[in-house]
Design a protein around this motif. Structure first.
Motif, PDB file in Angstrom:
ATOM      1  N   HIS A 106      -7.965 -18.526 -47.639  1.00  0.00           N
ATOM      2  CA  HIS A 106      -6.931 -19.339 -48.280  1.00  0.00           C
ATOM      3  C   HIS A 106      -6.939 -20.788 -47.787  1.00  0.00           C
ATOM      4  CE1 HIS A 106      -4.995 -17.876 -44.593  1.00  0.00           C
ATOM      5  NE2 HIS A 106      -4.230 -18.951 -44.655  1.00  0.00           N
ATOM      6  N   ARG A 107      -7.754 -21.091 -46.763  1.00  0.00           N
ATOM      7  CA  ARG A 107      -7.846 -22.469 -46.255  1.00  0.00           C
ATOM      8  C   ARG A 107      -9.209 -23.115 -46.477  1.00  0.00           C
ATOM      9  NH1 ARG A 107      -5.303 -20.699 -41.057  1.00  0.00           N
ATOM     10  NH2 ARG A 107      -7.400 -20.902 -40.236  1.00  0.00           N
ATOM     11  N   ILE A 108     -10.178 -22.393 -47.026  1.00  0.00           N
ATOM     12  CA  ILE A 108     -11.537 -22.934 -47.104  1.00  0.00           C
ATOM     13  C   ILE A 108     -11.626 -24.169 -47.994  1.00  0.00           C
ATOM     14  CG2 ILE A 108     -12.307 -21.309 -48.900  1.00  0.00           C
ATOM     15  CD1 ILE A 108     -14.428 -22.775 -45.999  1.00  0.00           C
ATOM     16  N   VAL A 109     -10.888 -24.207 -49.100  1.00  0.00           N
ATOM     17  CA  VAL A 109     -10.952 -25.385 -49.973  1.00  0.00           C
ATOM     18  C   VAL A 109     -10.401 -26.610 -49.243  1.00  0.00           C
ATOM     19  CG1 VAL A 109     -10.102 -26.434 -52.121  1.00  0.00           C
ATOM     20  CG2 VAL A 109     -10.969 -24.083 -52.130  1.00  0.00           C
ATOM     21  N   ALA A 110      -9.264 -26.477 -48.581  1.00  0.00           N
ATOM     22  CA  ALA A 110      -8.696 -27.597 -47.813  1.00  0.00           C
ATOM     23  C   ALA A 110      -9.644 -28.025 -46.698  1.00  0.00           C
ATOM     24  CB  ALA A 110      -7.332 -27.222 -47.251  1.00  0.00           C
ATOM     25  N   ALA A 111     -10.259 -27.058 -46.035  1.00  0.00           N
ATOM     26  CA  ALA A 111     -11.212 -27.376 -44.971  1.00  0.00           C
ATOM     27  C   ALA A 111     -12.408 -28.140 -45.534  1.00  0.00           C
ATOM     28  CB  ALA A 111     -11.669 -26.101 -44.273  1.00  0.00           C
ATOM     29  N   MET A 112     -12.913 -27.700 -46.676  1.00  0.00           N
ATOM     30  CA  MET A 112     -14.055 -28.386 -47.285  1.00  0.00           C
ATOM     31  C   MET A 112     -13.681 -29.783 -47.766  1.00  0.00           C
ATOM     32  SD  MET A 112     -16.829 -26.788 -46.886  1.00  0.00           S
ATOM     33  CE  MET A 112     -17.731 -27.942 -47.898  1.00  0.00           C
ATOM     34  N   GLU A 113     -12.451 -29.965 -48.231  1.00  0.00           N
ATOM     35  CA  GLU A 113     -11.997 -31.313 -48.603  1.00  0.00           C
ATOM     36  C   GLU A 113     -12.076 -32.242 -47.397  1.00  0.00           C
ATOM     37  OE1 GLU A 113      -8.887 -30.012 -52.165  1.00  0.00           O
ATOM     38  OE2 GLU A 113      -8.120 -30.415 -50.143  1.00  0.00           O
ATOM     39  N   ASP A 114     -11.673 -31.732 -46.236  1.00  0.00           N
ATOM     40  CA  ASP A 114     -11.738 -32.533 -45.018  1.00  0.00           C
ATOM     41  C   ASP A 114     -13.179 -32.770 -44.573  1.00  0.00           C
ATOM     42  OD1 ASP A 114      -9.009 -32.817 -44.965  1.00  0.00           O
ATOM     43  OD2 ASP A 114      -8.696 -31.107 -43.625  1.00  0.00           O
ATOM     44  N   VAL A 115     -14.044 -31.778 -44.739  1.00  0.00           N
ATOM     45  CA  VAL A 115     -15.463 -31.965 -44.409  1.00  0.00           C
ATOM     46  C   VAL A 115     -16.035 -33.101 -45.260  1.00  0.00           C
ATOM     47  CG1 VAL A 115     -17.770 -30.914 -44.533  1.00  0.00           C
ATOM     48  CG2 VAL A 115     -15.851 -29.601 -43.605  1.00  0.00           C
ATOM     49  N   VAL A 116     -15.722 -33.101 -46.547  1.00  0.00           N
ATOM     50  CA  VAL A 116     -16.211 -34.160 -47.436  1.00  0.00           C
ATOM     51  C   VAL A 116     -15.660 -35.523 -46.997  1.00  0.00           C
ATOM     52  CG1 VAL A 116     -16.123 -35.065 -49.803  1.00  0.00           C
ATOM     53  CG2 VAL A 116     -16.605 -32.636 -49.397  1.00  0.00           C
ATOM     54  N   GLU A 117     -14.368 -35.581 -46.705  1.00  0.00           N
ATOM     55  CA  GLU A 117     -13.746 -36.844 -46.301  1.00  0.00           C
ATOM     56  C   GLU A 117     -14.302 -37.373 -44.982  1.00  0.00           C
ATOM     57  OE1 GLU A 117     -11.424 -38.960 -47.727  1.00  0.00           O
ATOM     58  OE2 GLU A 117     -11.855 -37.774 -49.526  1.00  0.00           O
ATOM     59  N   VAL A 118     -14.499 -36.497 -44.020  1.00  0.00           N
ATOM     60  CA  VAL A 118     -14.912 -36.923 -42.679  1.00  0.00           C
ATOM     61  C   VAL A 118     -16.427 -37.050 -42.562  1.00  0.00           C
ATOM     62  CG1 VAL A 118     -14.911 -36.283 -40.221  1.00  0.00           C
ATOM     63  CG2 VAL A 118     -12.848 -35.952 -41.599  1.00  0.00           C
TER      64      VAL A 118
END
Length: 190
Positions: A106-118
């Motif tokens: 349930h957190r993988i999409v949010a985590a991937m958004e941060d990976v893309v941003e960072v």
């Protein structure tokens, strides 16, 4: 940094031609350049690569990911809160090895958004449900993998997130070239 030498073995048969099969049974696949050949050939041809897990799913995911395996850093679960998660990603952004995390579905999409941003378009692999019926590897750049995950109504299962070192080429982008080079070296035809 930790090496997997001696901790993981891969059992893999790759059919390259009707009467030719590579048998890499009991081959050490970490820190071994010879293992790249059947692994990359299998991935490129759509042959399922099924890791035989060691003590940790992170090891199995790394062995079949297609990312650099010469060393890795296992960092556990990413923090659930965005600010702390981004800080962890920034701290690990200069690691010279593949970084591995566990993540909740349930957190993988949010985590991937941060990976893309960072981290930008870094090569990543999301390994889901390892050694189970619905096992899956989603490989590509962080934006590509994020788009794939966003396109799903729901993401289920146990997830291992692997992030390549900053100097590694994207898995999807250079996989074809690497496989074609290996095929030329071994004089294999399509």
């Amino acid at each position: 940094m930790r090496s997997l030498r001696g901790m993981m073995r891969i059992f893999l048969f790759v059919r390259t031609e009707p009467n030719e099969v590579y048998d890499f049974e009991n081959t050490e696949c970490v820190d071994d350049k010879e293992c790249d050949k059947p692994l990359l050939l299998s991935i490129a041809r759509g042959v399922p690569v099924v890791p035989v897990p060691g003590a940790v799913a992170a090891e199995a995911a790394l062995a079949a990911s297609g990312l650099p395996v010469q060393g890795f850093r296992f960092a556990g679960f990413l923090p659930p809160k965005r600010q702390r998660r981004r800080k962890v990603l920034e701290e690990l952004s200069r690691e010279p090895v593949t970084v591995i995390f566990f993540e909740a579905p349930h957190r993988i999409v949010a985590a991937m958004e941060d990976v893309v941003e960072v981290l930008g378009a870094r090569a990543v692999v999301v390994a889901r449900e390892l050694t189970k019926v619905h096992e899956e590897f989603i490989r590509g750049t962080a934006p590509e993998v994020l788009a794939e995950l966003r396109g799903r109504p729901e993401v289920k299962g146990e997830i291992t997130l692997l992030i390549a070192p900053g100097n590694a080429a994207p898995v999807a982008g250079n996989l074809r070239a690497r496989v074609e080079g290996l095929m030329r070296d071994k004089k294999l035809s399509r």
